[in-house]
Every structure is written in C-alpha cells, then in structure tokens.
Design a protein around this motif. Sequence first.
Motif, short mmCIF file in Angstrom:
data_model
loop_
_atom_site.label_atom_id
_atom_site.label_comp_id
_atom_site.label_asym_id
_atom_site.label_seq_id
_atom_site.Cartn_x
_atom_site.Cartn_y
_atom_site.Cartn_z
N GLY A 87 31.44 -78.24 54.05
CA GLY A 87 31.18 -78.27 52.61
C GLY A 87 31.35 -76.89 52.02
O GLY A 87 30.41 -76.10 52.02
N PRO A 88 32.54 -76.56 51.53
CA PRO A 88 32.82 -75.20 51.04
C PRO A 88 31.98 -74.77 49.84
O PRO A 88 31.88 -73.59 49.56
CB PRO A 88 34.31 -75.25 50.67
N GLU A 89 31.38 -75.72 49.11
CA GLU A 89 30.55 -75.34 47.97
C GLU A 89 29.08 -75.27 48.32
O GLU A 89 28.23 -75.20 47.45
CB GLU A 89 30.78 -76.33 46.82
N LEU A 90 28.79 -75.36 49.63
CA LEU A 90 27.41 -75.23 50.09
C LEU A 90 27.29 -73.90 50.82
O LEU A 90 27.96 -72.94 50.50
CB LEU A 90 27.05 -76.41 50.99
N GLY A 91 26.43 -73.83 51.80
CA GLY A 91 26.29 -72.59 52.57
C GLY A 91 25.30 -71.64 51.95
O GLY A 91 24.51 -71.99 51.06
N SER A 92 25.34 -70.40 52.41
CA SER A 92 24.39 -69.39 51.94
C SER A 92 25.05 -68.02 51.95
O SER A 92 26.05 -67.80 52.61
CB SER A 92 23.14 -69.37 52.83
N GLY A 105 21.88 -60.19 36.42
CA GLY A 105 22.94 -60.86 35.68
C GLY A 105 23.97 -61.51 36.58
O GLY A 105 24.42 -62.64 36.33
N LEU A 106 24.33 -60.83 37.66
CA LEU A 106 25.29 -61.37 38.62
C LEU A 106 24.76 -62.64 39.27
O LEU A 106 25.47 -63.63 39.40
CB LEU A 106 25.60 -60.31 39.69
N LEU A 107 23.49 -62.63 39.66
CA LEU A 107 22.92 -63.79 40.33
C LEU A 107 22.82 -64.99 39.41
O LEU A 107 23.02 -66.14 39.83
CB LEU A 107 21.54 -63.43 40.89
N ALA A 108 22.50 -64.75 38.14
CA ALA A 108 22.44 -65.85 37.18
C ALA A 108 23.81 -66.51 37.04
O ALA A 108 23.93 -67.75 37.04
CB ALA A 108 21.95 -65.33 35.83
N PRO A 115 25.96 -73.79 42.27
CA PRO A 115 24.54 -74.19 42.38
C PRO A 115 24.14 -74.66 43.77
O PRO A 115 22.96 -74.68 44.11
CB PRO A 115 24.43 -75.33 41.35
N GLY A 116 25.11 -75.04 44.61
CA GLY A 116 24.78 -75.52 45.94
C GLY A 116 24.61 -74.44 46.98
O GLY A 116 24.20 -74.71 48.11
N VAL A 117 24.89 -73.19 46.62
CA VAL A 117 24.80 -72.08 47.57
C VAL A 117 23.40 -71.46 47.52
O VAL A 117 22.87 -71.16 46.45
CB VAL A 117 25.86 -71.01 47.26
N THR A 118 22.82 -71.26 48.68
CA THR A 118 21.52 -70.60 48.79
C THR A 118 21.72 -69.09 48.85
O THR A 118 22.55 -68.61 49.64
CB THR A 118 20.76 -71.06 50.05
N VAL A 119 20.99 -68.35 48.02
CA VAL A 119 21.10 -66.89 48.00
C VAL A 119 19.78 -66.29 48.51
O VAL A 119 18.71 -66.65 48.04
CB VAL A 119 21.38 -66.36 46.57
N ARG A 120 19.89 -65.39 49.47
CA ARG A 120 18.72 -64.67 49.98
C ARG A 120 18.89 -63.18 49.65
O ARG A 120 19.95 -62.61 49.87
CB ARG A 120 18.57 -64.86 51.49
N LEU A 121 17.83 -62.58 49.15
CA LEU A 121 17.88 -61.18 48.71
C LEU A 121 16.89 -60.34 49.51
O LEU A 121 15.80 -60.80 49.84
CB LEU A 121 17.54 -61.07 47.22
N PHE A 122 17.30 -59.10 49.80
CA PHE A 122 16.45 -58.16 50.51
C PHE A 122 16.50 -56.82 49.79
O PHE A 122 17.57 -56.23 49.64
CB PHE A 122 16.94 -57.96 51.95
N ALA A 277 31.03 -69.08 50.70
CA ALA A 277 29.99 -68.64 49.77
C ALA A 277 30.05 -67.13 49.56
O ALA A 277 29.93 -66.65 48.43
CB ALA A 277 28.62 -69.05 50.30
N ALA A 278 30.26 -66.39 50.64
CA ALA A 278 30.35 -64.93 50.53
C ALA A 278 31.60 -64.51 49.76
O ALA A 278 31.56 -63.57 48.97
CB ALA A 278 30.34 -64.30 51.92
N ARG A 279 32.71 -65.20 49.97
CA ARG A 279 33.93 -64.88 49.22
C ARG A 279 33.73 -65.13 47.72
O ARG A 279 34.16 -64.32 46.90
CB ARG A 279 35.11 -65.71 49.74
N HIS A 280 33.08 -66.24 47.39
CA HIS A 280 32.80 -66.52 45.98
C HIS A 280 31.92 -65.42 45.37
O HIS A 280 32.14 -65.00 44.23
CB HIS A 280 32.10 -67.87 45.84
N PHE A 281 30.93 -64.97 46.14
CA PHE A 281 30.02 -63.93 45.65
C PHE A 281 30.79 -62.63 45.42
O PHE A 281 30.61 -61.96 44.40
CB PHE A 281 28.89 -63.70 46.64
N ARG A 282 31.65 -62.26 46.36
CA ARG A 282 32.43 -61.02 46.23
C ARG A 282 33.34 -61.07 45.01
O ARG A 282 33.42 -60.11 44.23
CB ARG A 282 33.25 -60.80 47.50
#
Length: 296
Positions: A87-92, A105-108, A115-122, A277-282
């Motif tokens: 599921g390419p639109e899922l993941g984290s 702003g980026l995360l919003a 919306p299906g991707v889980t984001v974890r922040l540290f 998910a990481a590629r989309h974020f980048r």
Amino acid sequence: MDLLSLRYFQAVARHEHISRAADELRVAQPSVSRTIARLETELGVPLFDRQGRRIRLNRYGTAFLRRVDRALAELDDARRELADAAGPELGSVAVGAETMLTLAGLLAAFRERHPGVTVRLFQSHAQEMERRLRDREVDFCVASQPLAGPSLTSLELLREEVLLAVPPGHRLAGRERVGIAELADETFVSTRPGHWQRALLDRLFAEAGLVPAITCEGIEPGATQELVSAGLGIGLIPAMSCRAAGVAPVAWVRLDAPGCHRTLTLVHRQDAYVSAAARHFRELAVEHFGGMPSCS
C-alpha cells in the motif's frame, strides 16, 4: 539466536548499561541480563567487559555489533519495502528536529496530502539526531547545523537570515541594523550548547573578541521569542519567525555580521531504503520550504 536477542544486544551495546537498555525496550532488567548471557553462551565469547555494575562493549562485541546493525537494518528496510508494495499511500515516516515549530506547516500539508501515512516526531539536538540516524530510528532529520556521520547526506531546504529580536521599547527597537560590538553589555536568551542558535551566537561574539552574557538558556528554541518579548533579554531568531502570526511581539533588527544566517537541511542515510512515505515527505519538504517568502 533470534531477532529479539539481537535487538536486546543492540540496545545494551548502544547504552552500555543494562538498566537504560531495559527502560528503552520497556522490559524488566533481569530479562535483558538473561538474554545477553544466553547470547554470549551461544556465541562462545563475552560481548562485554564487566567492571562491577558497569559494562563496556569489548572487541568481540564491537565486531558483532557491526554485523547485527547491518542485519537488522536490512530487515527493517525489507519491512518498509514490503509495506510500500502492499500500500504505497500507507506506511510511516519518522523525523527528528530541533524544534517542532519549524515543521508545523510542513506537517499540516503532509497530513492533508497523505492522510494514511503515520508520522512520528522526535525533538533532538544535533548529537542526538546523529545517533537517531545512525541507529535508523528516523528516516530524516531537519537540522540547522551540519550533522556528522558515515553515510549521511543532506539536502538544503532553506537558507535564511537570522535576526536579532529585542523587547518592545528596548533601546535598539527601531534600529535597522546593529553591530556585535554594540551588544557587548546586553543579556541574551539562548539555547544550551549543542543547538544551532547557541553555536551561532558564540561564533559571532568570538569573531568580535567577545563573550555573550546569557541570562536564560533552554532546550526549546521556539520559546526564545516569548522570553524576549517578556523582557528577559534579547535573542537570535530565524527570519521564518517574523512571518508567524499570533506570536509574542518583539522588534526585529538586522545584524551587521558575516554569516548571520541559518541553513535548514534535510539529512538522511544514503545506505537506507527510502520508503514511498519518506519520498513523499522529502518532495513536500523541498516544495514547502522552497516556496517560503522572504521577511521584509
């Protein structure tokens, strides 16, 4: 030898402390001790040198850790690759940053598009971000200072001026520019050593043959403007903050000093699998920060 034993060993090797490893793994300390003892028995060599209650990774443990890190990293990459295929639109995606305010702003925008991707922040300082990348705890770090380590590569997201923020009514309020020498008797609100704001402040003053007087230092760079507005001192704040709405009022002054800027980068490991998910974020990070207006 099972995966759980290897992950226990990896945690103990990282901390060189049984109790801290157990806390990270959220298991009882005796369970970790027994697992390490069984692993050493199976391998036929001690992995740690014991000195009372202290342990240190020895040459056998160091050699074994290199292989364990590589093996577990491959398995983690395989899991992410299979998740992409299912599921390419899922993941984290996991991200480290010095302050969460930079990413708001980026995360919003990312949640709206994916919306299906889980984001974890540290939230982490530079040294901690380097460790998280090394241990593959995060996919990316958004950093305002160089991160060192093998296999790390960075992508510039934003290069912006760093301004001096002073309280309303301050003697410098209304000034367009000011030199570092004029700030010798001022007190500063800053971050602790290890954060980019403190590194920049110390460098600018050192180049002028001065040492800054710091009245307040913390671990949350985003709190600087609130503290400056409250009159605790003056501080260095990136131009991005002067565009933010609804924040504490301060007066902005430009500094006559070379290199008074922040370079925001996206840092990741070259040798790690980059999930969908990481590629989309980048891609969105480049788009988001590349479209930011300048601060006038």
